[in-house]
Design a protein around this motif. Structure first.
Motif, PDB file in Angstrom:
ATOM      1  N   ALA A 154     -14.484  57.118  15.738  1.00 36.27           N
ATOM      2  CA  ALA A 154     -15.362  58.540  15.578  1.00 36.27           C
ATOM      3  C   ALA A 154     -16.150  58.545  16.795  1.00 36.27           C
ATOM      4  CB  ALA A 154     -16.310  58.275  14.244  1.00 36.27           C
ATOM      5  N   THR A 214     -14.073  73.774  12.685  1.00 40.08           N
ATOM      6  CA  THR A 214     -15.011  72.689  13.304  1.00 40.08           C
ATOM      7  C   THR A 214     -16.261  73.234  13.821  1.00 40.08           C
ATOM      8  OG1 THR A 214     -13.006  71.846  14.389  1.00 40.08           O
ATOM      9  CG2 THR A 214     -14.978  71.222  15.230  1.00 40.08           C
ATOM     10  N   ARG A 218     -19.846  71.941  12.377  1.00 45.39           N
ATOM     11  CA  ARG A 218     -20.936  71.341  13.541  1.00 45.39           C
ATOM     12  C   ARG A 218     -22.525  72.176  13.307  1.00 45.39           C
ATOM     13  NH1 ARG A 218     -19.621  68.719  18.381  1.00 45.39           N
ATOM     14  NH2 ARG A 218     -21.329  69.607  19.283  1.00 45.39           N
ATOM     15  N   PHE A 228     -23.748  64.231  13.536  1.00 42.98           N
ATOM     16  CA  PHE A 228     -22.381  65.003  13.401  1.00 42.98           C
ATOM     17  C   PHE A 228     -21.611  63.823  13.669  1.00 42.98           C
ATOM     18  CE2 PHE A 228     -18.646  67.574  14.523  1.00 42.98           C
ATOM     19  CZ  PHE A 228     -18.546  68.369  13.251  1.00 42.98           C
ATOM     20  N   SER A 230     -17.758  62.749  13.979  1.00 38.79           N
ATOM     21  CA  SER A 230     -16.337  63.507  14.190  1.00 38.79           C
ATOM     22  C   SER A 230     -15.203  62.726  14.192  1.00 38.79           C
ATOM     23  CB  SER A 230     -16.527  64.440  15.005  1.00 38.79           C
ATOM     24  OG  SER A 230     -15.128  65.019  15.447  1.00 38.79           O
ATOM     25  N   SER A 232     -10.666  62.318  13.747  1.00 36.47           N
ATOM     26  CA  SER A 232      -9.364  63.349  13.402  1.00 36.47           C
ATOM     27  C   SER A 232      -8.560  62.471  12.467  1.00 36.47           C
ATOM     28  CB  SER A 232      -8.635  63.549  14.353  1.00 36.47           C
ATOM     29  OG  SER A 232      -7.452  63.940  13.898  1.00 36.47           O
ATOM     30  N   PHE A 264     -17.260  64.518   9.517  1.00 37.24           N
ATOM     31  CA  PHE A 264     -16.290  65.695   9.717  1.00 37.24           C
ATOM     32  C   PHE A 264     -14.958  64.858  10.110  1.00 37.24           C
ATOM     33  CE2 PHE A 264     -13.883  68.951  12.336  1.00 37.24           C
ATOM     34  CZ  PHE A 264     -13.962  69.791  11.264  1.00 37.24           C
ATOM     35  N   ASP A 266     -11.301  66.027  10.838  1.00 40.54           N
ATOM     36  CA  ASP A 266     -10.235  66.974  11.212  1.00 40.54           C
ATOM     37  C   ASP A 266      -8.943  66.703  10.691  1.00 40.54           C
ATOM     38  OD1 ASP A 266      -9.324  69.583  12.050  1.00 40.54           O
ATOM     39  OD2 ASP A 266     -10.036  69.105  13.968  1.00 40.54           O
TER      40      ASP A 266
END
Ligand code: ADP
Ligand code: ZN
Length: 606
Positions: A154, A214, A218, A228, A230, A232, A264, A266
């Motif tokens: 991350a 995305t 954000r 935040f 993030s 995947s 988050f 993705d």
């Protein structure tokens, strides 16, 4: 952001690892043959023979290990033997002056085997450590390496580095409205808890790549002023069982340290696909990872600082239903491809970053970019800016926007490809075929924009470019069939005029097959299959065959229709093909003029 395709992990140690592996194999084989040779020359004495050798004074030295004896004769011959009566035997050694010693550790003739085995293991160990290390680093991000396998990949953004606010996201009004709740909750969790309101945990953003998922996530963090985090979904997909799950655990541990925050994920479909319940072994790892994700989401304590998990996907349909249950991703926000008004707003946001001529008509740009996502629009403006720079201008004019749109709809010119005269002729008729069918089908198709027989990068030798005339939310069966017929026009013209089949029609057929399949399987537009929607995942072989048959029938019938149309209008086809051979790039208006037909209205930029 989700342009990166899902990468299936593979043992891609590369040629280097392979080479080293092969070398080790050979070294091992060589060592083994050497050792067996050595073992062969090694003389094995019986107990009696051994005592005889001692007594006749041939023995130079021995090492006794338990009952095992390794020794050297005075002629340097090595031998092995066993002692039986240790005490009397030792007396004999004493008596005949044998230089003897007693090994306390297991040093035997197997000693060398052992050393060899150990060193091979060591090398193998080092090799796999090196491989795993490489894997870790190769996947990017921090924390690669053998000992960081289970750490999440991350990226954490602190509030002061998040510039996005809702104002940065143009259009997407409904999505923003739904997400305002989340922002409010992150800012004032107490307010919600006091009243006993169900707290949100997960929000699933679904929409095509580039629609701003995305960006929206954000912006939620930006508005709430919280970190935040993030990651995947594909970062969790690993070769080694348990690694994905441990990365999920690590991710949520990080989140708890940074709460209140947004996590988050993705491309969640990389981990969140429907669990197979058996099937191939490769899915085990993914299922473990998914289960861990579900466990973590269920485990949020009500009174802790809030963590909101936001996930993005363009395939919400393939997700495991368990992900969408209450307390997990129970809010699904659709982020649509922008409509006319939204496109205008997005264009305005991005046009602020570049210098534009005063005559730029944003509304016209928006009308001319039907189907573009936010990312496409941003890219469109950037392409125009580059073209303007190359042209030595200090402002972007409509001309560059026009060129940028053509570049995005027709692909880049491949200047290195030179076609022979025959190839040019076939291509001119192929594109002429698409063009004429498009013109003859009238309102059922998108208006013609431009036709070229200049090769493009990616392999196409010509392009028939049609552009939508405006927003369209519903397409009819007749329009789909017309699209298929236009696709068939290329091959039909090749056959009609040159009696050849070229590979150029391959991509036409692909598009046509796709439309026909959706008509039959998803849109209830076929009499045989009826009005049912057929889910790809649960198709029986029988149904599959039926669908394929109907698809093939549609394609064949539209091919015949196209062929007939071109045959009946051969004079028009010749006019278009000759125009193309003459000019290579032809605007729709020129074609309509040459045919003596009235051109329908289109959206032109200049
Ligand atoms: P997704 O996550 O859906 O694939 P992104 O959020 O990564 O899409 O969008 C990529 C880029 O496209 C953004 O960084 C932004 O520049 C632009 N973009 C997309 N949607 C919008 C929008 N609604 N408003 C402004 N810019 C947008
Ligand atoms: Zn074609």
């Amino acid at each position: 952001m989700s342009k990166k395709p899902f990468k299936k992990p593979s043992f891609s140690g590369g040629p280097k690892a392979l080479l080293i592996g092969i070398i080790i194999m050979f070294a091992l084989l060589f060592a083994l043959t050497q050792l067996t040779d050595y073992a062969k020359t090694l003389h094995e004495f019986t107990y009696k023979e051994f005592l005889d050798q001692v007594k006749s004074g041939h023995v130079q030295s021995i090492v006794v290990n338990g009952q095992q004896v390794d020794g050297v004769l005075k002629n340097n011959q090595r031998f092995q033997a066993t002692v039986v009566q240790r005490d009397t035997d030792f007396d004999l050694f004493e008596k005949y002056g044998v230089d003897y010693s007693v090994a306390t550790q297991g040093v035997t003739s197997n000693f060398w085997y052992l050393i060899l085995l150990l060193s091979v293991l060591l090398v193998l160990g080092m090799l796999s450590a090196w491989y795993i290390n490489r894997q870790g680093k190769g996947n990017g991000g921090q924390g690669g390496g053998l000992f960081n396998m289970g750490k999440s990949r991350a990226k954490i953004f602190m509030p002061n580095s998040i510039k996005e606010k809702f104002a940065s996201v143009a259009g997407a009004h409904e999505a923003k409205e739904e997400l305002m709740d989340i922002v409010d909750f992150l800012k004032n969790p107490g307010k919600y808890r006091k009243i006993g309101a169900q707290i949100p945990r997960g929000v699933l953003l679904q929409g095509q790549p580039g629609t701003g998922k995305t960006l929206l996530a954000r912006a939620v963090a930006g508005e709430a002023g919280c970190p935040f985090i993030s990651v995947s979904g594909s970062d969790f997909v690993e070769v080694f069982v348990g690694v994905g799950a441990s990365r999920v655990r690590d991710l949520f541990a990080q989140a708890k340290r940074n709460a209140p925050c947004i996590v988050f994920i993705d491309e969640i479909d990389a981990v969140g696909r429907q669990r197979s319940g058996g099937g191939n072994g490769g899915s085990d790892e993914r299922e473990q990872t998914l289960n861990q994700l579900l466990t973590e989401m269920d485990g949020f304590e009500v009174n802790e600082e809030p963590i909101i998990v936001m996930a993005a996907t363009n395939r919400a349909d393939v997700l495991d239903k368990a992900l969408l249950r209450p307390g997990r991703f129970d809010r699904v926000v659709t982020v649509p491809v922008p409509d006319l008004i939204s496109r205008q707003e997005i264009l305005q946001v991005h046009l602020k970053k570049v210098k534009i001529a005063s005559d730029i008509d944003v509304q016209k740009l928006a009308r001319a970019t039907t189907g573009y996502t936010g990312a496409d629009l941003s890219n469109f403006i950037n392409t125009a800016a580059i073209l303007a720079t190359k042209a030595g201008l200090d402002k972007i004019t409509m001309t560059q926007f026009n060129e940028a749109r053509d570049a995005s709809s027709m692909g880049k010119l491949a200047k290195t490809i030179v076609m022979s005269d025959l190839e040019k002729r076939i291509t001119a008729y192929h594109e002429g075929g698409h063009t004429l069918i498009n013109i003859l089908m009238g309102d059922l198709t998108h208006p013609l924009h431009k036709v070229t027989i200049t090769p493009r990068t990616g392999g196409s030798l010509g392009v028939t470019c049609m552009l939508p005339s405006g927003e369209q939310y519903l397409q009819t069966k007749e329009e789909y069939l017309a699209d298929i017929r236009v696709s068939m026009g290329g091959r039909a013209a090749e056959m009609l005029v040159c009696n050849v089949m070229t590979a150029g029609a391959g991509s036409d057929f692909k598009g046509a097959t796709n439309i026909a399949y959706r008509m039959v399987a998803y849109m209830g537009m076929n009499d045989v299959l009826g009005k049912a929607v057929y889910d790809d995942a649960y198709l029986s072989t029988e149904t599959k065959t039926k669908i394929d048959e109907q698809v093939a029938l549609i394609l064949e019938s539209e091919y015949q229709n196209a062929y007939k149309m071109l045959e009946d209008n051969r004079d028009k086809l010749d006019i278009i093909a000759n125009l193309l051979l003459d000019k290579e790039v032809v605007e729709a208006s020129e074609i309509y003029e040459a045919l003596g037909m009235q051109q329908p209205e289109t959206i032109t930029l200049i």
